[in-house]
Design a protein around this motif. Sequence first.
Motif, PDB file in Angstrom:
ATOM      1  N   GLU A  11     -11.632  21.518 -14.185  1.00 23.91           N
ATOM      2  CA  GLU A  11     -10.516  20.323 -13.998  1.00 23.91           C
ATOM      3  C   GLU A  11      -9.404  20.620 -14.665  1.00 23.91           C
ATOM      4  N   ARG A  12      -9.458  21.455 -15.777  1.00 20.72           N
ATOM      5  CA  ARG A  12      -8.244  21.962 -16.433  1.00 20.72           C
ATOM      6  C   ARG A  12      -7.359  22.976 -15.445  1.00 20.72           C
ATOM      7  N   ILE A  13      -8.248  23.703 -15.125  1.00 20.17           N
ATOM      8  CA  ILE A  13      -7.614  24.875 -14.150  1.00 20.17           C
ATOM      9  C   ILE A  13      -7.015  24.047 -12.881  1.00 20.17           C
ATOM     10  N   LEU A  14      -7.381  22.755 -12.409  1.00 18.41           N
ATOM     11  CA  LEU A  14      -6.871  22.318 -11.200  1.00 18.41           C
ATOM     12  C   LEU A  14      -5.312  21.886 -11.594  1.00 18.41           C
ATOM     13  N   VAL A  15      -5.377  21.417 -12.834  1.00 15.08           N
ATOM     14  CA  VAL A  15      -3.719  21.033 -13.450  1.00 15.08           C
ATOM     15  C   VAL A  15      -3.133  22.207 -13.161  1.00 15.08           C
ATOM     16  N   LEU A  16      -3.402  23.299 -13.722  1.00 12.17           N
ATOM     17  CA  LEU A  16      -2.644  24.621 -13.681  1.00 12.17           C
ATOM     18  C   LEU A  16      -2.420  24.810 -12.200  1.00 12.17           C
ATOM     19  N   SER A  17      -3.373  24.627 -11.307  1.00  6.47           N
ATOM     20  CA  SER A  17      -3.145  25.124  -9.841  1.00  6.47           C
ATOM     21  C   SER A  17      -2.090  24.337  -9.299  1.00  6.47           C
ATOM     22  N   LEU A  18      -2.039  23.011  -9.637  1.00  8.37           N
ATOM     23  CA  LEU A  18      -0.997  22.237  -9.084  1.00  8.37           C
ATOM     24  C   LEU A  18       0.322  22.835  -9.346  1.00  8.37           C
ATOM     25  N   VAL A  19       0.599  23.363 -10.926  1.00  9.31           N
ATOM     26  CA  VAL A  19       1.935  23.818 -11.276  1.00  9.31           C
ATOM     27  C   VAL A  19       2.075  25.142  -9.990  1.00  9.31           C
ATOM     28  N   TYR A  20       1.023  25.770  -9.690  1.00 13.61           N
ATOM     29  CA  TYR A  20       1.385  26.945  -8.916  1.00 13.61           C
ATOM     30  C   TYR A  20       1.887  26.170  -7.433  1.00 13.61           C
ATOM     31  N   LEU A  21       1.196  25.309  -7.095  1.00 15.72           N
ATOM     32  CA  LEU A  21       1.206  24.827  -5.595  1.00 15.72           C
ATOM     33  C   LEU A  21       2.830  24.202  -5.780  1.00 15.72           C
ATOM     34  N   ALA A  22       3.134  23.725  -6.779  1.00 15.68           N
ATOM     35  CA  ALA A  22       4.626  23.282  -6.758  1.00 15.68           C
ATOM     36  C   ALA A  22       5.410  24.466  -6.778  1.00 15.68           C
ATOM     37  N   MET A  23       5.112  25.602  -7.542  1.00 17.25           N
ATOM     38  CA  MET A  23       6.023  26.647  -6.987  1.00 17.25           C
ATOM     39  C   MET A  23       5.878  27.291  -5.945  1.00 17.25           C
ATOM     40  N   ASP A  24       4.594  27.108  -5.345  1.00 21.70           N
ATOM     41  CA  ASP A  24       4.585  27.708  -3.743  1.00 21.70           C
ATOM     42  C   ASP A  24       5.699  26.811  -2.943  1.00 21.70           C
ATOM     43  N   ILE A  25       5.590  25.582  -2.844  1.00 18.08           N
ATOM     44  CA  ILE A  25       6.541  24.678  -2.441  1.00 18.08           C
ATOM     45  C   ILE A  25       8.060  25.110  -2.436  1.00 18.08           C
ATOM     46  N   ALA A  26       8.129  25.321  -3.599  1.00 21.13           N
ATOM     47  CA  ALA A  26       9.728  25.693  -3.738  1.00 21.13           C
ATOM     48  C   ALA A  26       9.905  27.124  -3.042  1.00 21.13           C
ATOM     49  N   GLY A  27       8.855  27.956  -3.331  1.00 16.79           N
ATOM     50  CA  GLY A  27       9.085  29.359  -2.897  1.00 16.79           C
ATOM     51  C   GLY A  27       9.287  29.270  -1.068  1.00 16.79           C
ATOM     52  N   VAL A  28       8.435  28.374  -0.705  1.00 16.56           N
ATOM     53  CA  VAL A  28       8.482  28.250   0.759  1.00 16.56           C
ATOM     54  C   VAL A  28      10.096  27.778   1.343  1.00 16.56           C
TER      55      VAL A  28
ATOM     56  N   PHE B 105      10.089  37.080  -5.101  1.00 17.71           N
ATOM     57  CA  PHE B 105       9.008  36.246  -5.830  1.00 17.71           C
ATOM     58  C   PHE B 105       8.657  35.140  -4.911  1.00 17.71           C
ATOM     59  N   SER B 106       9.476  34.524  -4.161  1.00 16.90           N
ATOM     60  CA  SER B 106       9.194  33.506  -3.243  1.00 16.90           C
ATOM     61  C   SER B 106       8.116  34.034  -2.157  1.00 16.90           C
ATOM     62  N   TYR B 107       8.429  35.048  -1.562  1.00 15.65           N
ATOM     63  CA  TYR B 107       7.616  35.675  -0.717  1.00 15.65           C
ATOM     64  C   TYR B 107       6.300  36.083  -1.293  1.00 15.65           C
ATOM     65  N   LEU B 108       6.304  36.437  -2.725  1.00 15.03           N
ATOM     66  CA  LEU B 108       4.794  36.477  -3.133  1.00 15.03           C
ATOM     67  C   LEU B 108       4.004  35.369  -3.284  1.00 15.03           C
ATOM     68  N   LEU B 109       4.691  34.494  -3.476  1.00 11.64           N
ATOM     69  CA  LEU B 109       4.318  33.045  -3.781  1.00 11.64           C
ATOM     70  C   LEU B 109       3.745  32.659  -2.427  1.00 11.64           C
ATOM     71  N   LEU B 110       4.486  32.722  -1.429  1.00 10.21           N
ATOM     72  CA  LEU B 110       3.951  32.572   0.109  1.00 10.21           C
ATOM     73  C   LEU B 110       2.732  33.321   0.395  1.00 10.21           C
ATOM     74  N   GLY B 111       2.718  34.482   0.144  1.00  7.17           N
ATOM     75  CA  GLY B 111       1.594  35.236   0.397  1.00  7.17           C
ATOM     76  C   GLY B 111       0.227  34.723  -0.473  1.00  7.17           C
ATOM     77  N   ALA B 112       0.487  34.258  -1.716  1.00  6.88           N
ATOM     78  CA  ALA B 112      -0.682  33.792  -2.458  1.00  6.88           C
ATOM     79  C   ALA B 112      -0.910  32.626  -2.094  1.00  6.88           C
ATOM     80  N   LEU B 113      -0.150  31.797  -1.570  1.00  6.01           N
ATOM     81  CA  LEU B 113      -0.534  30.355  -1.098  1.00  6.01           C
ATOM     82  C   LEU B 113      -1.252  30.605   0.240  1.00  6.01           C
ATOM     83  N   LEU B 114      -0.885  31.586   0.972  1.00  6.15           N
ATOM     84  CA  LEU B 114      -1.819  31.830   2.316  1.00  6.15           C
ATOM     85  C   LEU B 114      -3.068  32.320   2.073  1.00  6.15           C
TER      86      LEU B 114
END
Lengths: 514, 180
Positions: B152-169, B52-61
Motif C-alpha cells: 500500500e505504501r509502494i502504491l503511493v510511490l508508484s502513483l508518483v512514477y505514473l505522474a512522471m510517466d504522463i509528463a514523459g509521454v 528520460f522521457s523515452y526511458l519513462l515511456l519504456g518503463a510504463l509500457l
Amino acid sequence: MPFSRLSRRDFLKLSALLPLSQMAWPLFASEPKGMQAAAGSPNILLLVFDTLSAAHMSLMGYRRETTPHISAFAERAIVYHNHYAAGNFTTPGTAAILTGTYPWANRAFHLHGLVDRTFEDRNIFALLSEHGYFQTAYSHNLLVMSLLHQFRRHLDAFIPTRALCLVDNQVSDRLFFRDYTAAFMAETQFLNSQRIQGSLVFSWLQRLVHFADKREQRGALQGRFPRGVPELHKLLFVLEDAIDWSILQAESLPNPYFAYIHLLPPHEPYATRREFVNRFIDNWQPDTKAPHFLTKGVPARVLLRQRRFYDEYIAYVDAEFGRLIASLENSGALDNTIVVLTSDHGQSFERGLHGHITPLLYEPLTQVPLLIRLPGQTARQDIRALTSNVDLLPSLLHLVNGKIPGWVEGRVLPPFIDPALAQDRRVYTLEAKSNPKYGPLQKSTSAMVVGRHKLLRYQGFPNLDRQYELYDLESDPAELEDLYPSRPGLAADLQAMLENKLDQVNAQYGRGAP
Amino acid sequence: MGIYSRGIDRSSLLLVFAFCVFPIHVWTLLSGFFQLSAWTLRFSLWDLVGIFSYLLLGALLESLALAGLILALAFVLPAGWLRQRFALRGSALGLLISIGSAASLSEWVRFDWPLGGLEIGFVLAVIAVFAGFFWLLHRFERAARYFLATGERILVLSLVYLAMDIAGVLIVIVRNLGGA
C-alpha cells in the motif's frame, strides 16, 4: 508506404525500379532545392569504408597484399599519401568530412555526439543542394545516422540503416523519426546497453529475438562467413547487399547526384568472407612497441591475431570495392562521376591497444586513405602533401565551381590548387570524447602534423596534467623514438603552435556552455 | 465474463500493478542516472529531459506488459495458484520477476547460448527464491500482512512514477511534433 516500414527484401526489390526514375524524374520532380544544376556537373560518389587504416593497405606499402583492387583503381586516380582523419572514431571522423571543420569547431566529438546546431545548415549537403545536386546518404553505422538525421532536410533520399541490413530490430527511427537521437539514446540504454540495461522485461525479449535472428542468419550464411555474420550494434548485414545497392544508385539516380555511402566493413568484428579466411597466415611480425600507459595492455599475441583477421577483412572489402568499380565502369556510370574513397579513422594493433576508441593518436589510427578519381582520368597522380578529411568539402565544392564559405577549416586539395599553397600546412586530429561538449578542451589528446614532424599532446588524463610526444615521421614512421626530450628547440616551436591553436579554438568556450 | 466478476477486484489489480511499476521504474531511472554524467557532457538539458522521457515511456509500457502477463497467468493457471489471493500472490510474482531480472542483468551472469553452469545455477537459485518467498507468504499470515501493508505504501510511490510517466509521454509528443 514510408521508407521506414520497408523490409530489406522489399527495399532491394524496389531498388530494381530505380532506373525508371531516370525517365520519371523530370516529369514529377520540382526543381531541387536551390539553384538549377550547371550543365555537365559531375556526379559525386563519396564512399567511406569505416575504420580503414592507410597503414594496413598494400597500396600504401603495407607488407600484406590487402588491397589489390584499390591499387588497380589507384592507377587512374589521385592518391594521397599523407592523409589524416580529424578524429579517431566515427563521430568526429565523419563530422569532419561532412562539415569541412575539425571537431573543436563542429563539437561532434562524443560517441553518438551531434554537431553544433549551426552546422545543420553548414555541411556538404546544404552546400551541394545549392548547386542542384540530387542528394542521398546511407550508413550502416548508427553513429553516422545520428549525424545524417541532423542534415536530413538537405537530403532528397534519406535511406534508413535497416534498408541494407539483414536484421535491424531498432524501433527509435521507426516510431520517433523526428526526434531520432534522444529516442535512440534512450532505446540503447533501455535495451542494448553493454553495461546495465534499463529494461527488466523487454530486454529479455530483445535478447531472445536477437539470439533467434543471429542463429537464423548464421545458419543461412555460415558457408560464406565462417567467422560469423558481419554485425555491429546488433545489426547484421553483408557488404555485398550494400555494394549492389550502390551500383544501382550510381546507375539510376537523377544527374547530377551526390551520394554519401558509409559502409561498416572493415570495422570489427572482422567477419571476412570464406575465400579470405586465413589468407595472411604468415610468420610476419610487425615492429614491437611497448604498451602505452593509457591502454589496457592487450597481449602481443592477441594483437597479432586480431591484426591478421583485420587484414583478411580488408581484403574482402577491397574485393567488393573492385566489383563496384568494375560494374560502374562497364555501365558507363563512371564517365561523369567523381569517385572518392576514404575512411573516417584507422585502427590500432600496437602498444597494447586493439581498437580505436582511445586517447592514443598514432599513425595507424589517424592516417586514412584518400583516392579521388575524376571523370575520364586515365593516369595516376601521387600527392605527398599533408592533407586532411576536412579538405574534402572545400575540394568537392571547388570541383563543382562552388564558393567556399568562410567557416570551412579545410583547404582545397592539391592538385586542384597550386601545391605550393600547401607548403605551410598543419593538419590536426582530436580526441575529446570525455570533454564537455561546450567546454574548453581540458580532457583530450591532440595530434598536429607539420612537415615531417608530429606532436602529440595529452591533457587531463588520470595522473597526467599535460604531456607531449614528438616524432619524425620521415625517419621514424613507426613512431618508436620520442624526440620531445632530445629536441627541445623544435619541441618548443611545435608546442607553441599547437597551444596557440588550442587557445584560439577554446577562446569562445572559456566560460562553459553557451 | 469480466475481470472483477472472476474474483479479482480493482484494489488487488491496482496493488499488483504498483508492484510492477515500482521496481521497473526504480531500475530504469537508476540505469539512466548511471549514464547521466556521460550524457551531460554532450546533450542539452532539453535533450536530457527527452531521453528520460523515452526511458519513462519504456518503463510504463513494460509495467503494463508485466501486469498484463501476471493477469493473464491468473486466468490461465488453476485458480488456486494465483487468482485466489491475487493481490498477495500477483504482487509477489511481479516483485520477484523484477528482482530476478535485475539480478540477471548484473555483469557476472551473461545469458548467451549455450548457457554456462553459472547461468543455469542462477536460474535454479531464482526459482528456489521464488518458491521460498511464496512458501513464506503462504505459511505465515503475518508475513503476508506485512507484505500487503508495504504494497500500500509502494502504491503511493508508484502513483508518483505514473505522474512522471504522463509528463514523459507529453514531452515525447511535443518533441516529435516539434522535431525536437
